[in-house]
Design a protein around this motif. Structure first.
Motif, PDB file in Angstrom:
ATOM      1  N   UNK A 184     122.907   9.260  11.409  1.00  0.00           N
ATOM      2  CA  UNK A 184     122.122   9.861  10.324  1.00  0.00           C
ATOM      3  C   UNK A 184     123.005  10.168   9.117  1.00  0.00           C
ATOM      4  N   UNK A 185     124.210  10.681   9.361  1.00  0.00           N
ATOM      5  CA  UNK A 185     125.128  10.987   8.260  1.00  0.00           C
ATOM      6  C   UNK A 185     125.508   9.705   7.515  1.00  0.00           C
ATOM      7  N   UNK A 186     125.793   8.651   8.254  1.00  0.00           N
ATOM      8  CA  UNK A 186     126.130   7.384   7.619  1.00  0.00           C
ATOM      9  C   UNK A 186     124.973   6.803   6.836  1.00  0.00           C
ATOM     10  N   UNK A 187     123.770   6.900   7.392  1.00  0.00           N
ATOM     11  CA  UNK A 187     122.578   6.406   6.714  1.00  0.00           C
ATOM     12  C   UNK A 187     122.348   7.189   5.421  1.00  0.00           C
ATOM     13  N   UNK A 220     124.881   6.176   2.843  1.00  0.00           N
ATOM     14  CA  UNK A 220     124.562   4.869   2.269  1.00  0.00           C
ATOM     15  C   UNK A 220     123.456   4.978   1.224  1.00  0.00           C
ATOM     16  N   UNK A 221     122.556   5.939   1.411  1.00  0.00           N
ATOM     17  CA  UNK A 221     121.468   6.164   0.445  1.00  0.00           C
ATOM     18  C   UNK A 221     121.896   7.042  -0.735  1.00  0.00           C
ATOM     19  N   UNK A 222     123.127   7.544  -0.690  1.00  0.00           N
ATOM     20  CA  UNK A 222     123.610   8.411  -1.772  1.00  0.00           C
ATOM     21  C   UNK A 222     123.071   9.826  -1.711  1.00  0.00           C
ATOM     22  N   UNK A 223     122.658  10.270  -0.539  1.00  0.00           N
ATOM     23  CA  UNK A 223     122.119  11.625  -0.379  1.00  0.00           C
ATOM     24  C   UNK A 223     123.233  12.662  -0.367  1.00  0.00           C
ATOM     25  N   UNK A 263     115.156   9.405   3.637  1.00  0.00           N
ATOM     26  CA  UNK A 263     114.945   8.810   2.306  1.00  0.00           C
ATOM     27  C   UNK A 263     114.313   9.815   1.350  1.00  0.00           C
ATOM     28  N   UNK A 264     113.407  10.658   1.860  1.00  0.00           N
ATOM     29  CA  UNK A 264     112.711  11.634   1.018  1.00  0.00           C
ATOM     30  C   UNK A 264     113.516  12.909   0.778  1.00  0.00           C
ATOM     31  N   UNK A 265     114.627  13.088   1.484  1.00  0.00           N
ATOM     32  CA  UNK A 265     115.390  14.333   1.405  1.00  0.00           C
ATOM     33  C   UNK A 265     116.225  14.426   0.138  1.00  0.00           C
ATOM     34  N   UNK A 303     114.856  19.339   2.554  1.00  0.00           N
ATOM     35  CA  UNK A 303     116.107  19.407   3.305  1.00  0.00           C
ATOM     36  C   UNK A 303     115.843  18.912   4.724  1.00  0.00           C
ATOM     37  N   UNK A 304     116.549  17.854   5.107  1.00  0.00           N
ATOM     38  CA  UNK A 304     116.422  17.271   6.443  1.00  0.00           C
ATOM     39  C   UNK A 304     117.521  17.850   7.322  1.00  0.00           C
TER      40      UNK A 304
END
Length: 158
Positions: free
Chosen positions: A99-102, A105-108, A78-80, A7-8
């Motif tokens: 950070x929220x947008x990133x 975009x990664x589907x987190x 990426x690891x979260x 969890x990030x």
């Protein structure tokens, strides 16, 4: 073997919200590994020039720091498994919005945390999140439920 969740914790650095979440998650025995940005504000601002040399122009000073910090931020997001993004009252956290947008975009899976007064300005960020919480306690309740299936304080009233 029990899964350990990554969890990030992104966002404002001027209150103790991170330690509230970490302490309560530990108290509940949740299998979580927390990570986050460097929260020492001067170190975060000056890391680029402290490591690679001074800049006369503030733009390049700030850019060096942002790029060095991005190595950590991008890697940990990426690891979260879950990204928690907190928006506080005192400062505009543009980095938290990024950070929220990133993460989106990664589907987190994203949990956004802010008080009710920020609902309108953060409506797009909230729309990208899977959950929006107003308190650190609600975040821990969400994590507890997602990880264990326990619904804290709930009694079926059917």
């Amino acid at each position: 073997m029990e899964r350990t969740w990554n969890v990030y914790l992104s966002g404002e650095i001027h209150t103790d919200w991170r330690s509230e979440i970490e302490d309560e998650a530990k108290h509940r025995g949740l299998p979580i590994r927390f990570s986050g940005p460097v929260t020492d504000h001067p170190a975060s601002d000056d890391c680029g020039v402290a490591i690679t040399g001074a800049e006369d122009n503030k733009f390049w000073h700030d850019r060096k720091g942002a790029q060095v910090n991005a190595i950590r931020t991008q890697t940990l997001i990426k690891d979260a498994d879950v990204v928690v993004v907190r928006f506080g009252e005192k400062y505009r956290q543009w980095n938290a919005a990024f950070d929220a947008g990133y993460a989106a975009a990664l589907g987190k899976a994203i949990i956004v945390n802010h008080d009710e007064s920020l609902t309108h300005p953060l409506k797009e960020v909230d729309a990208a999140a899977l959950a929006v919480a107003e308190t650190p306690a609600q975040i821990v309740d969400i994590l507890d439920y997602v990880i264990t299936g326990r619904l804290a304080g709930y009694t079926d009233k059917r």
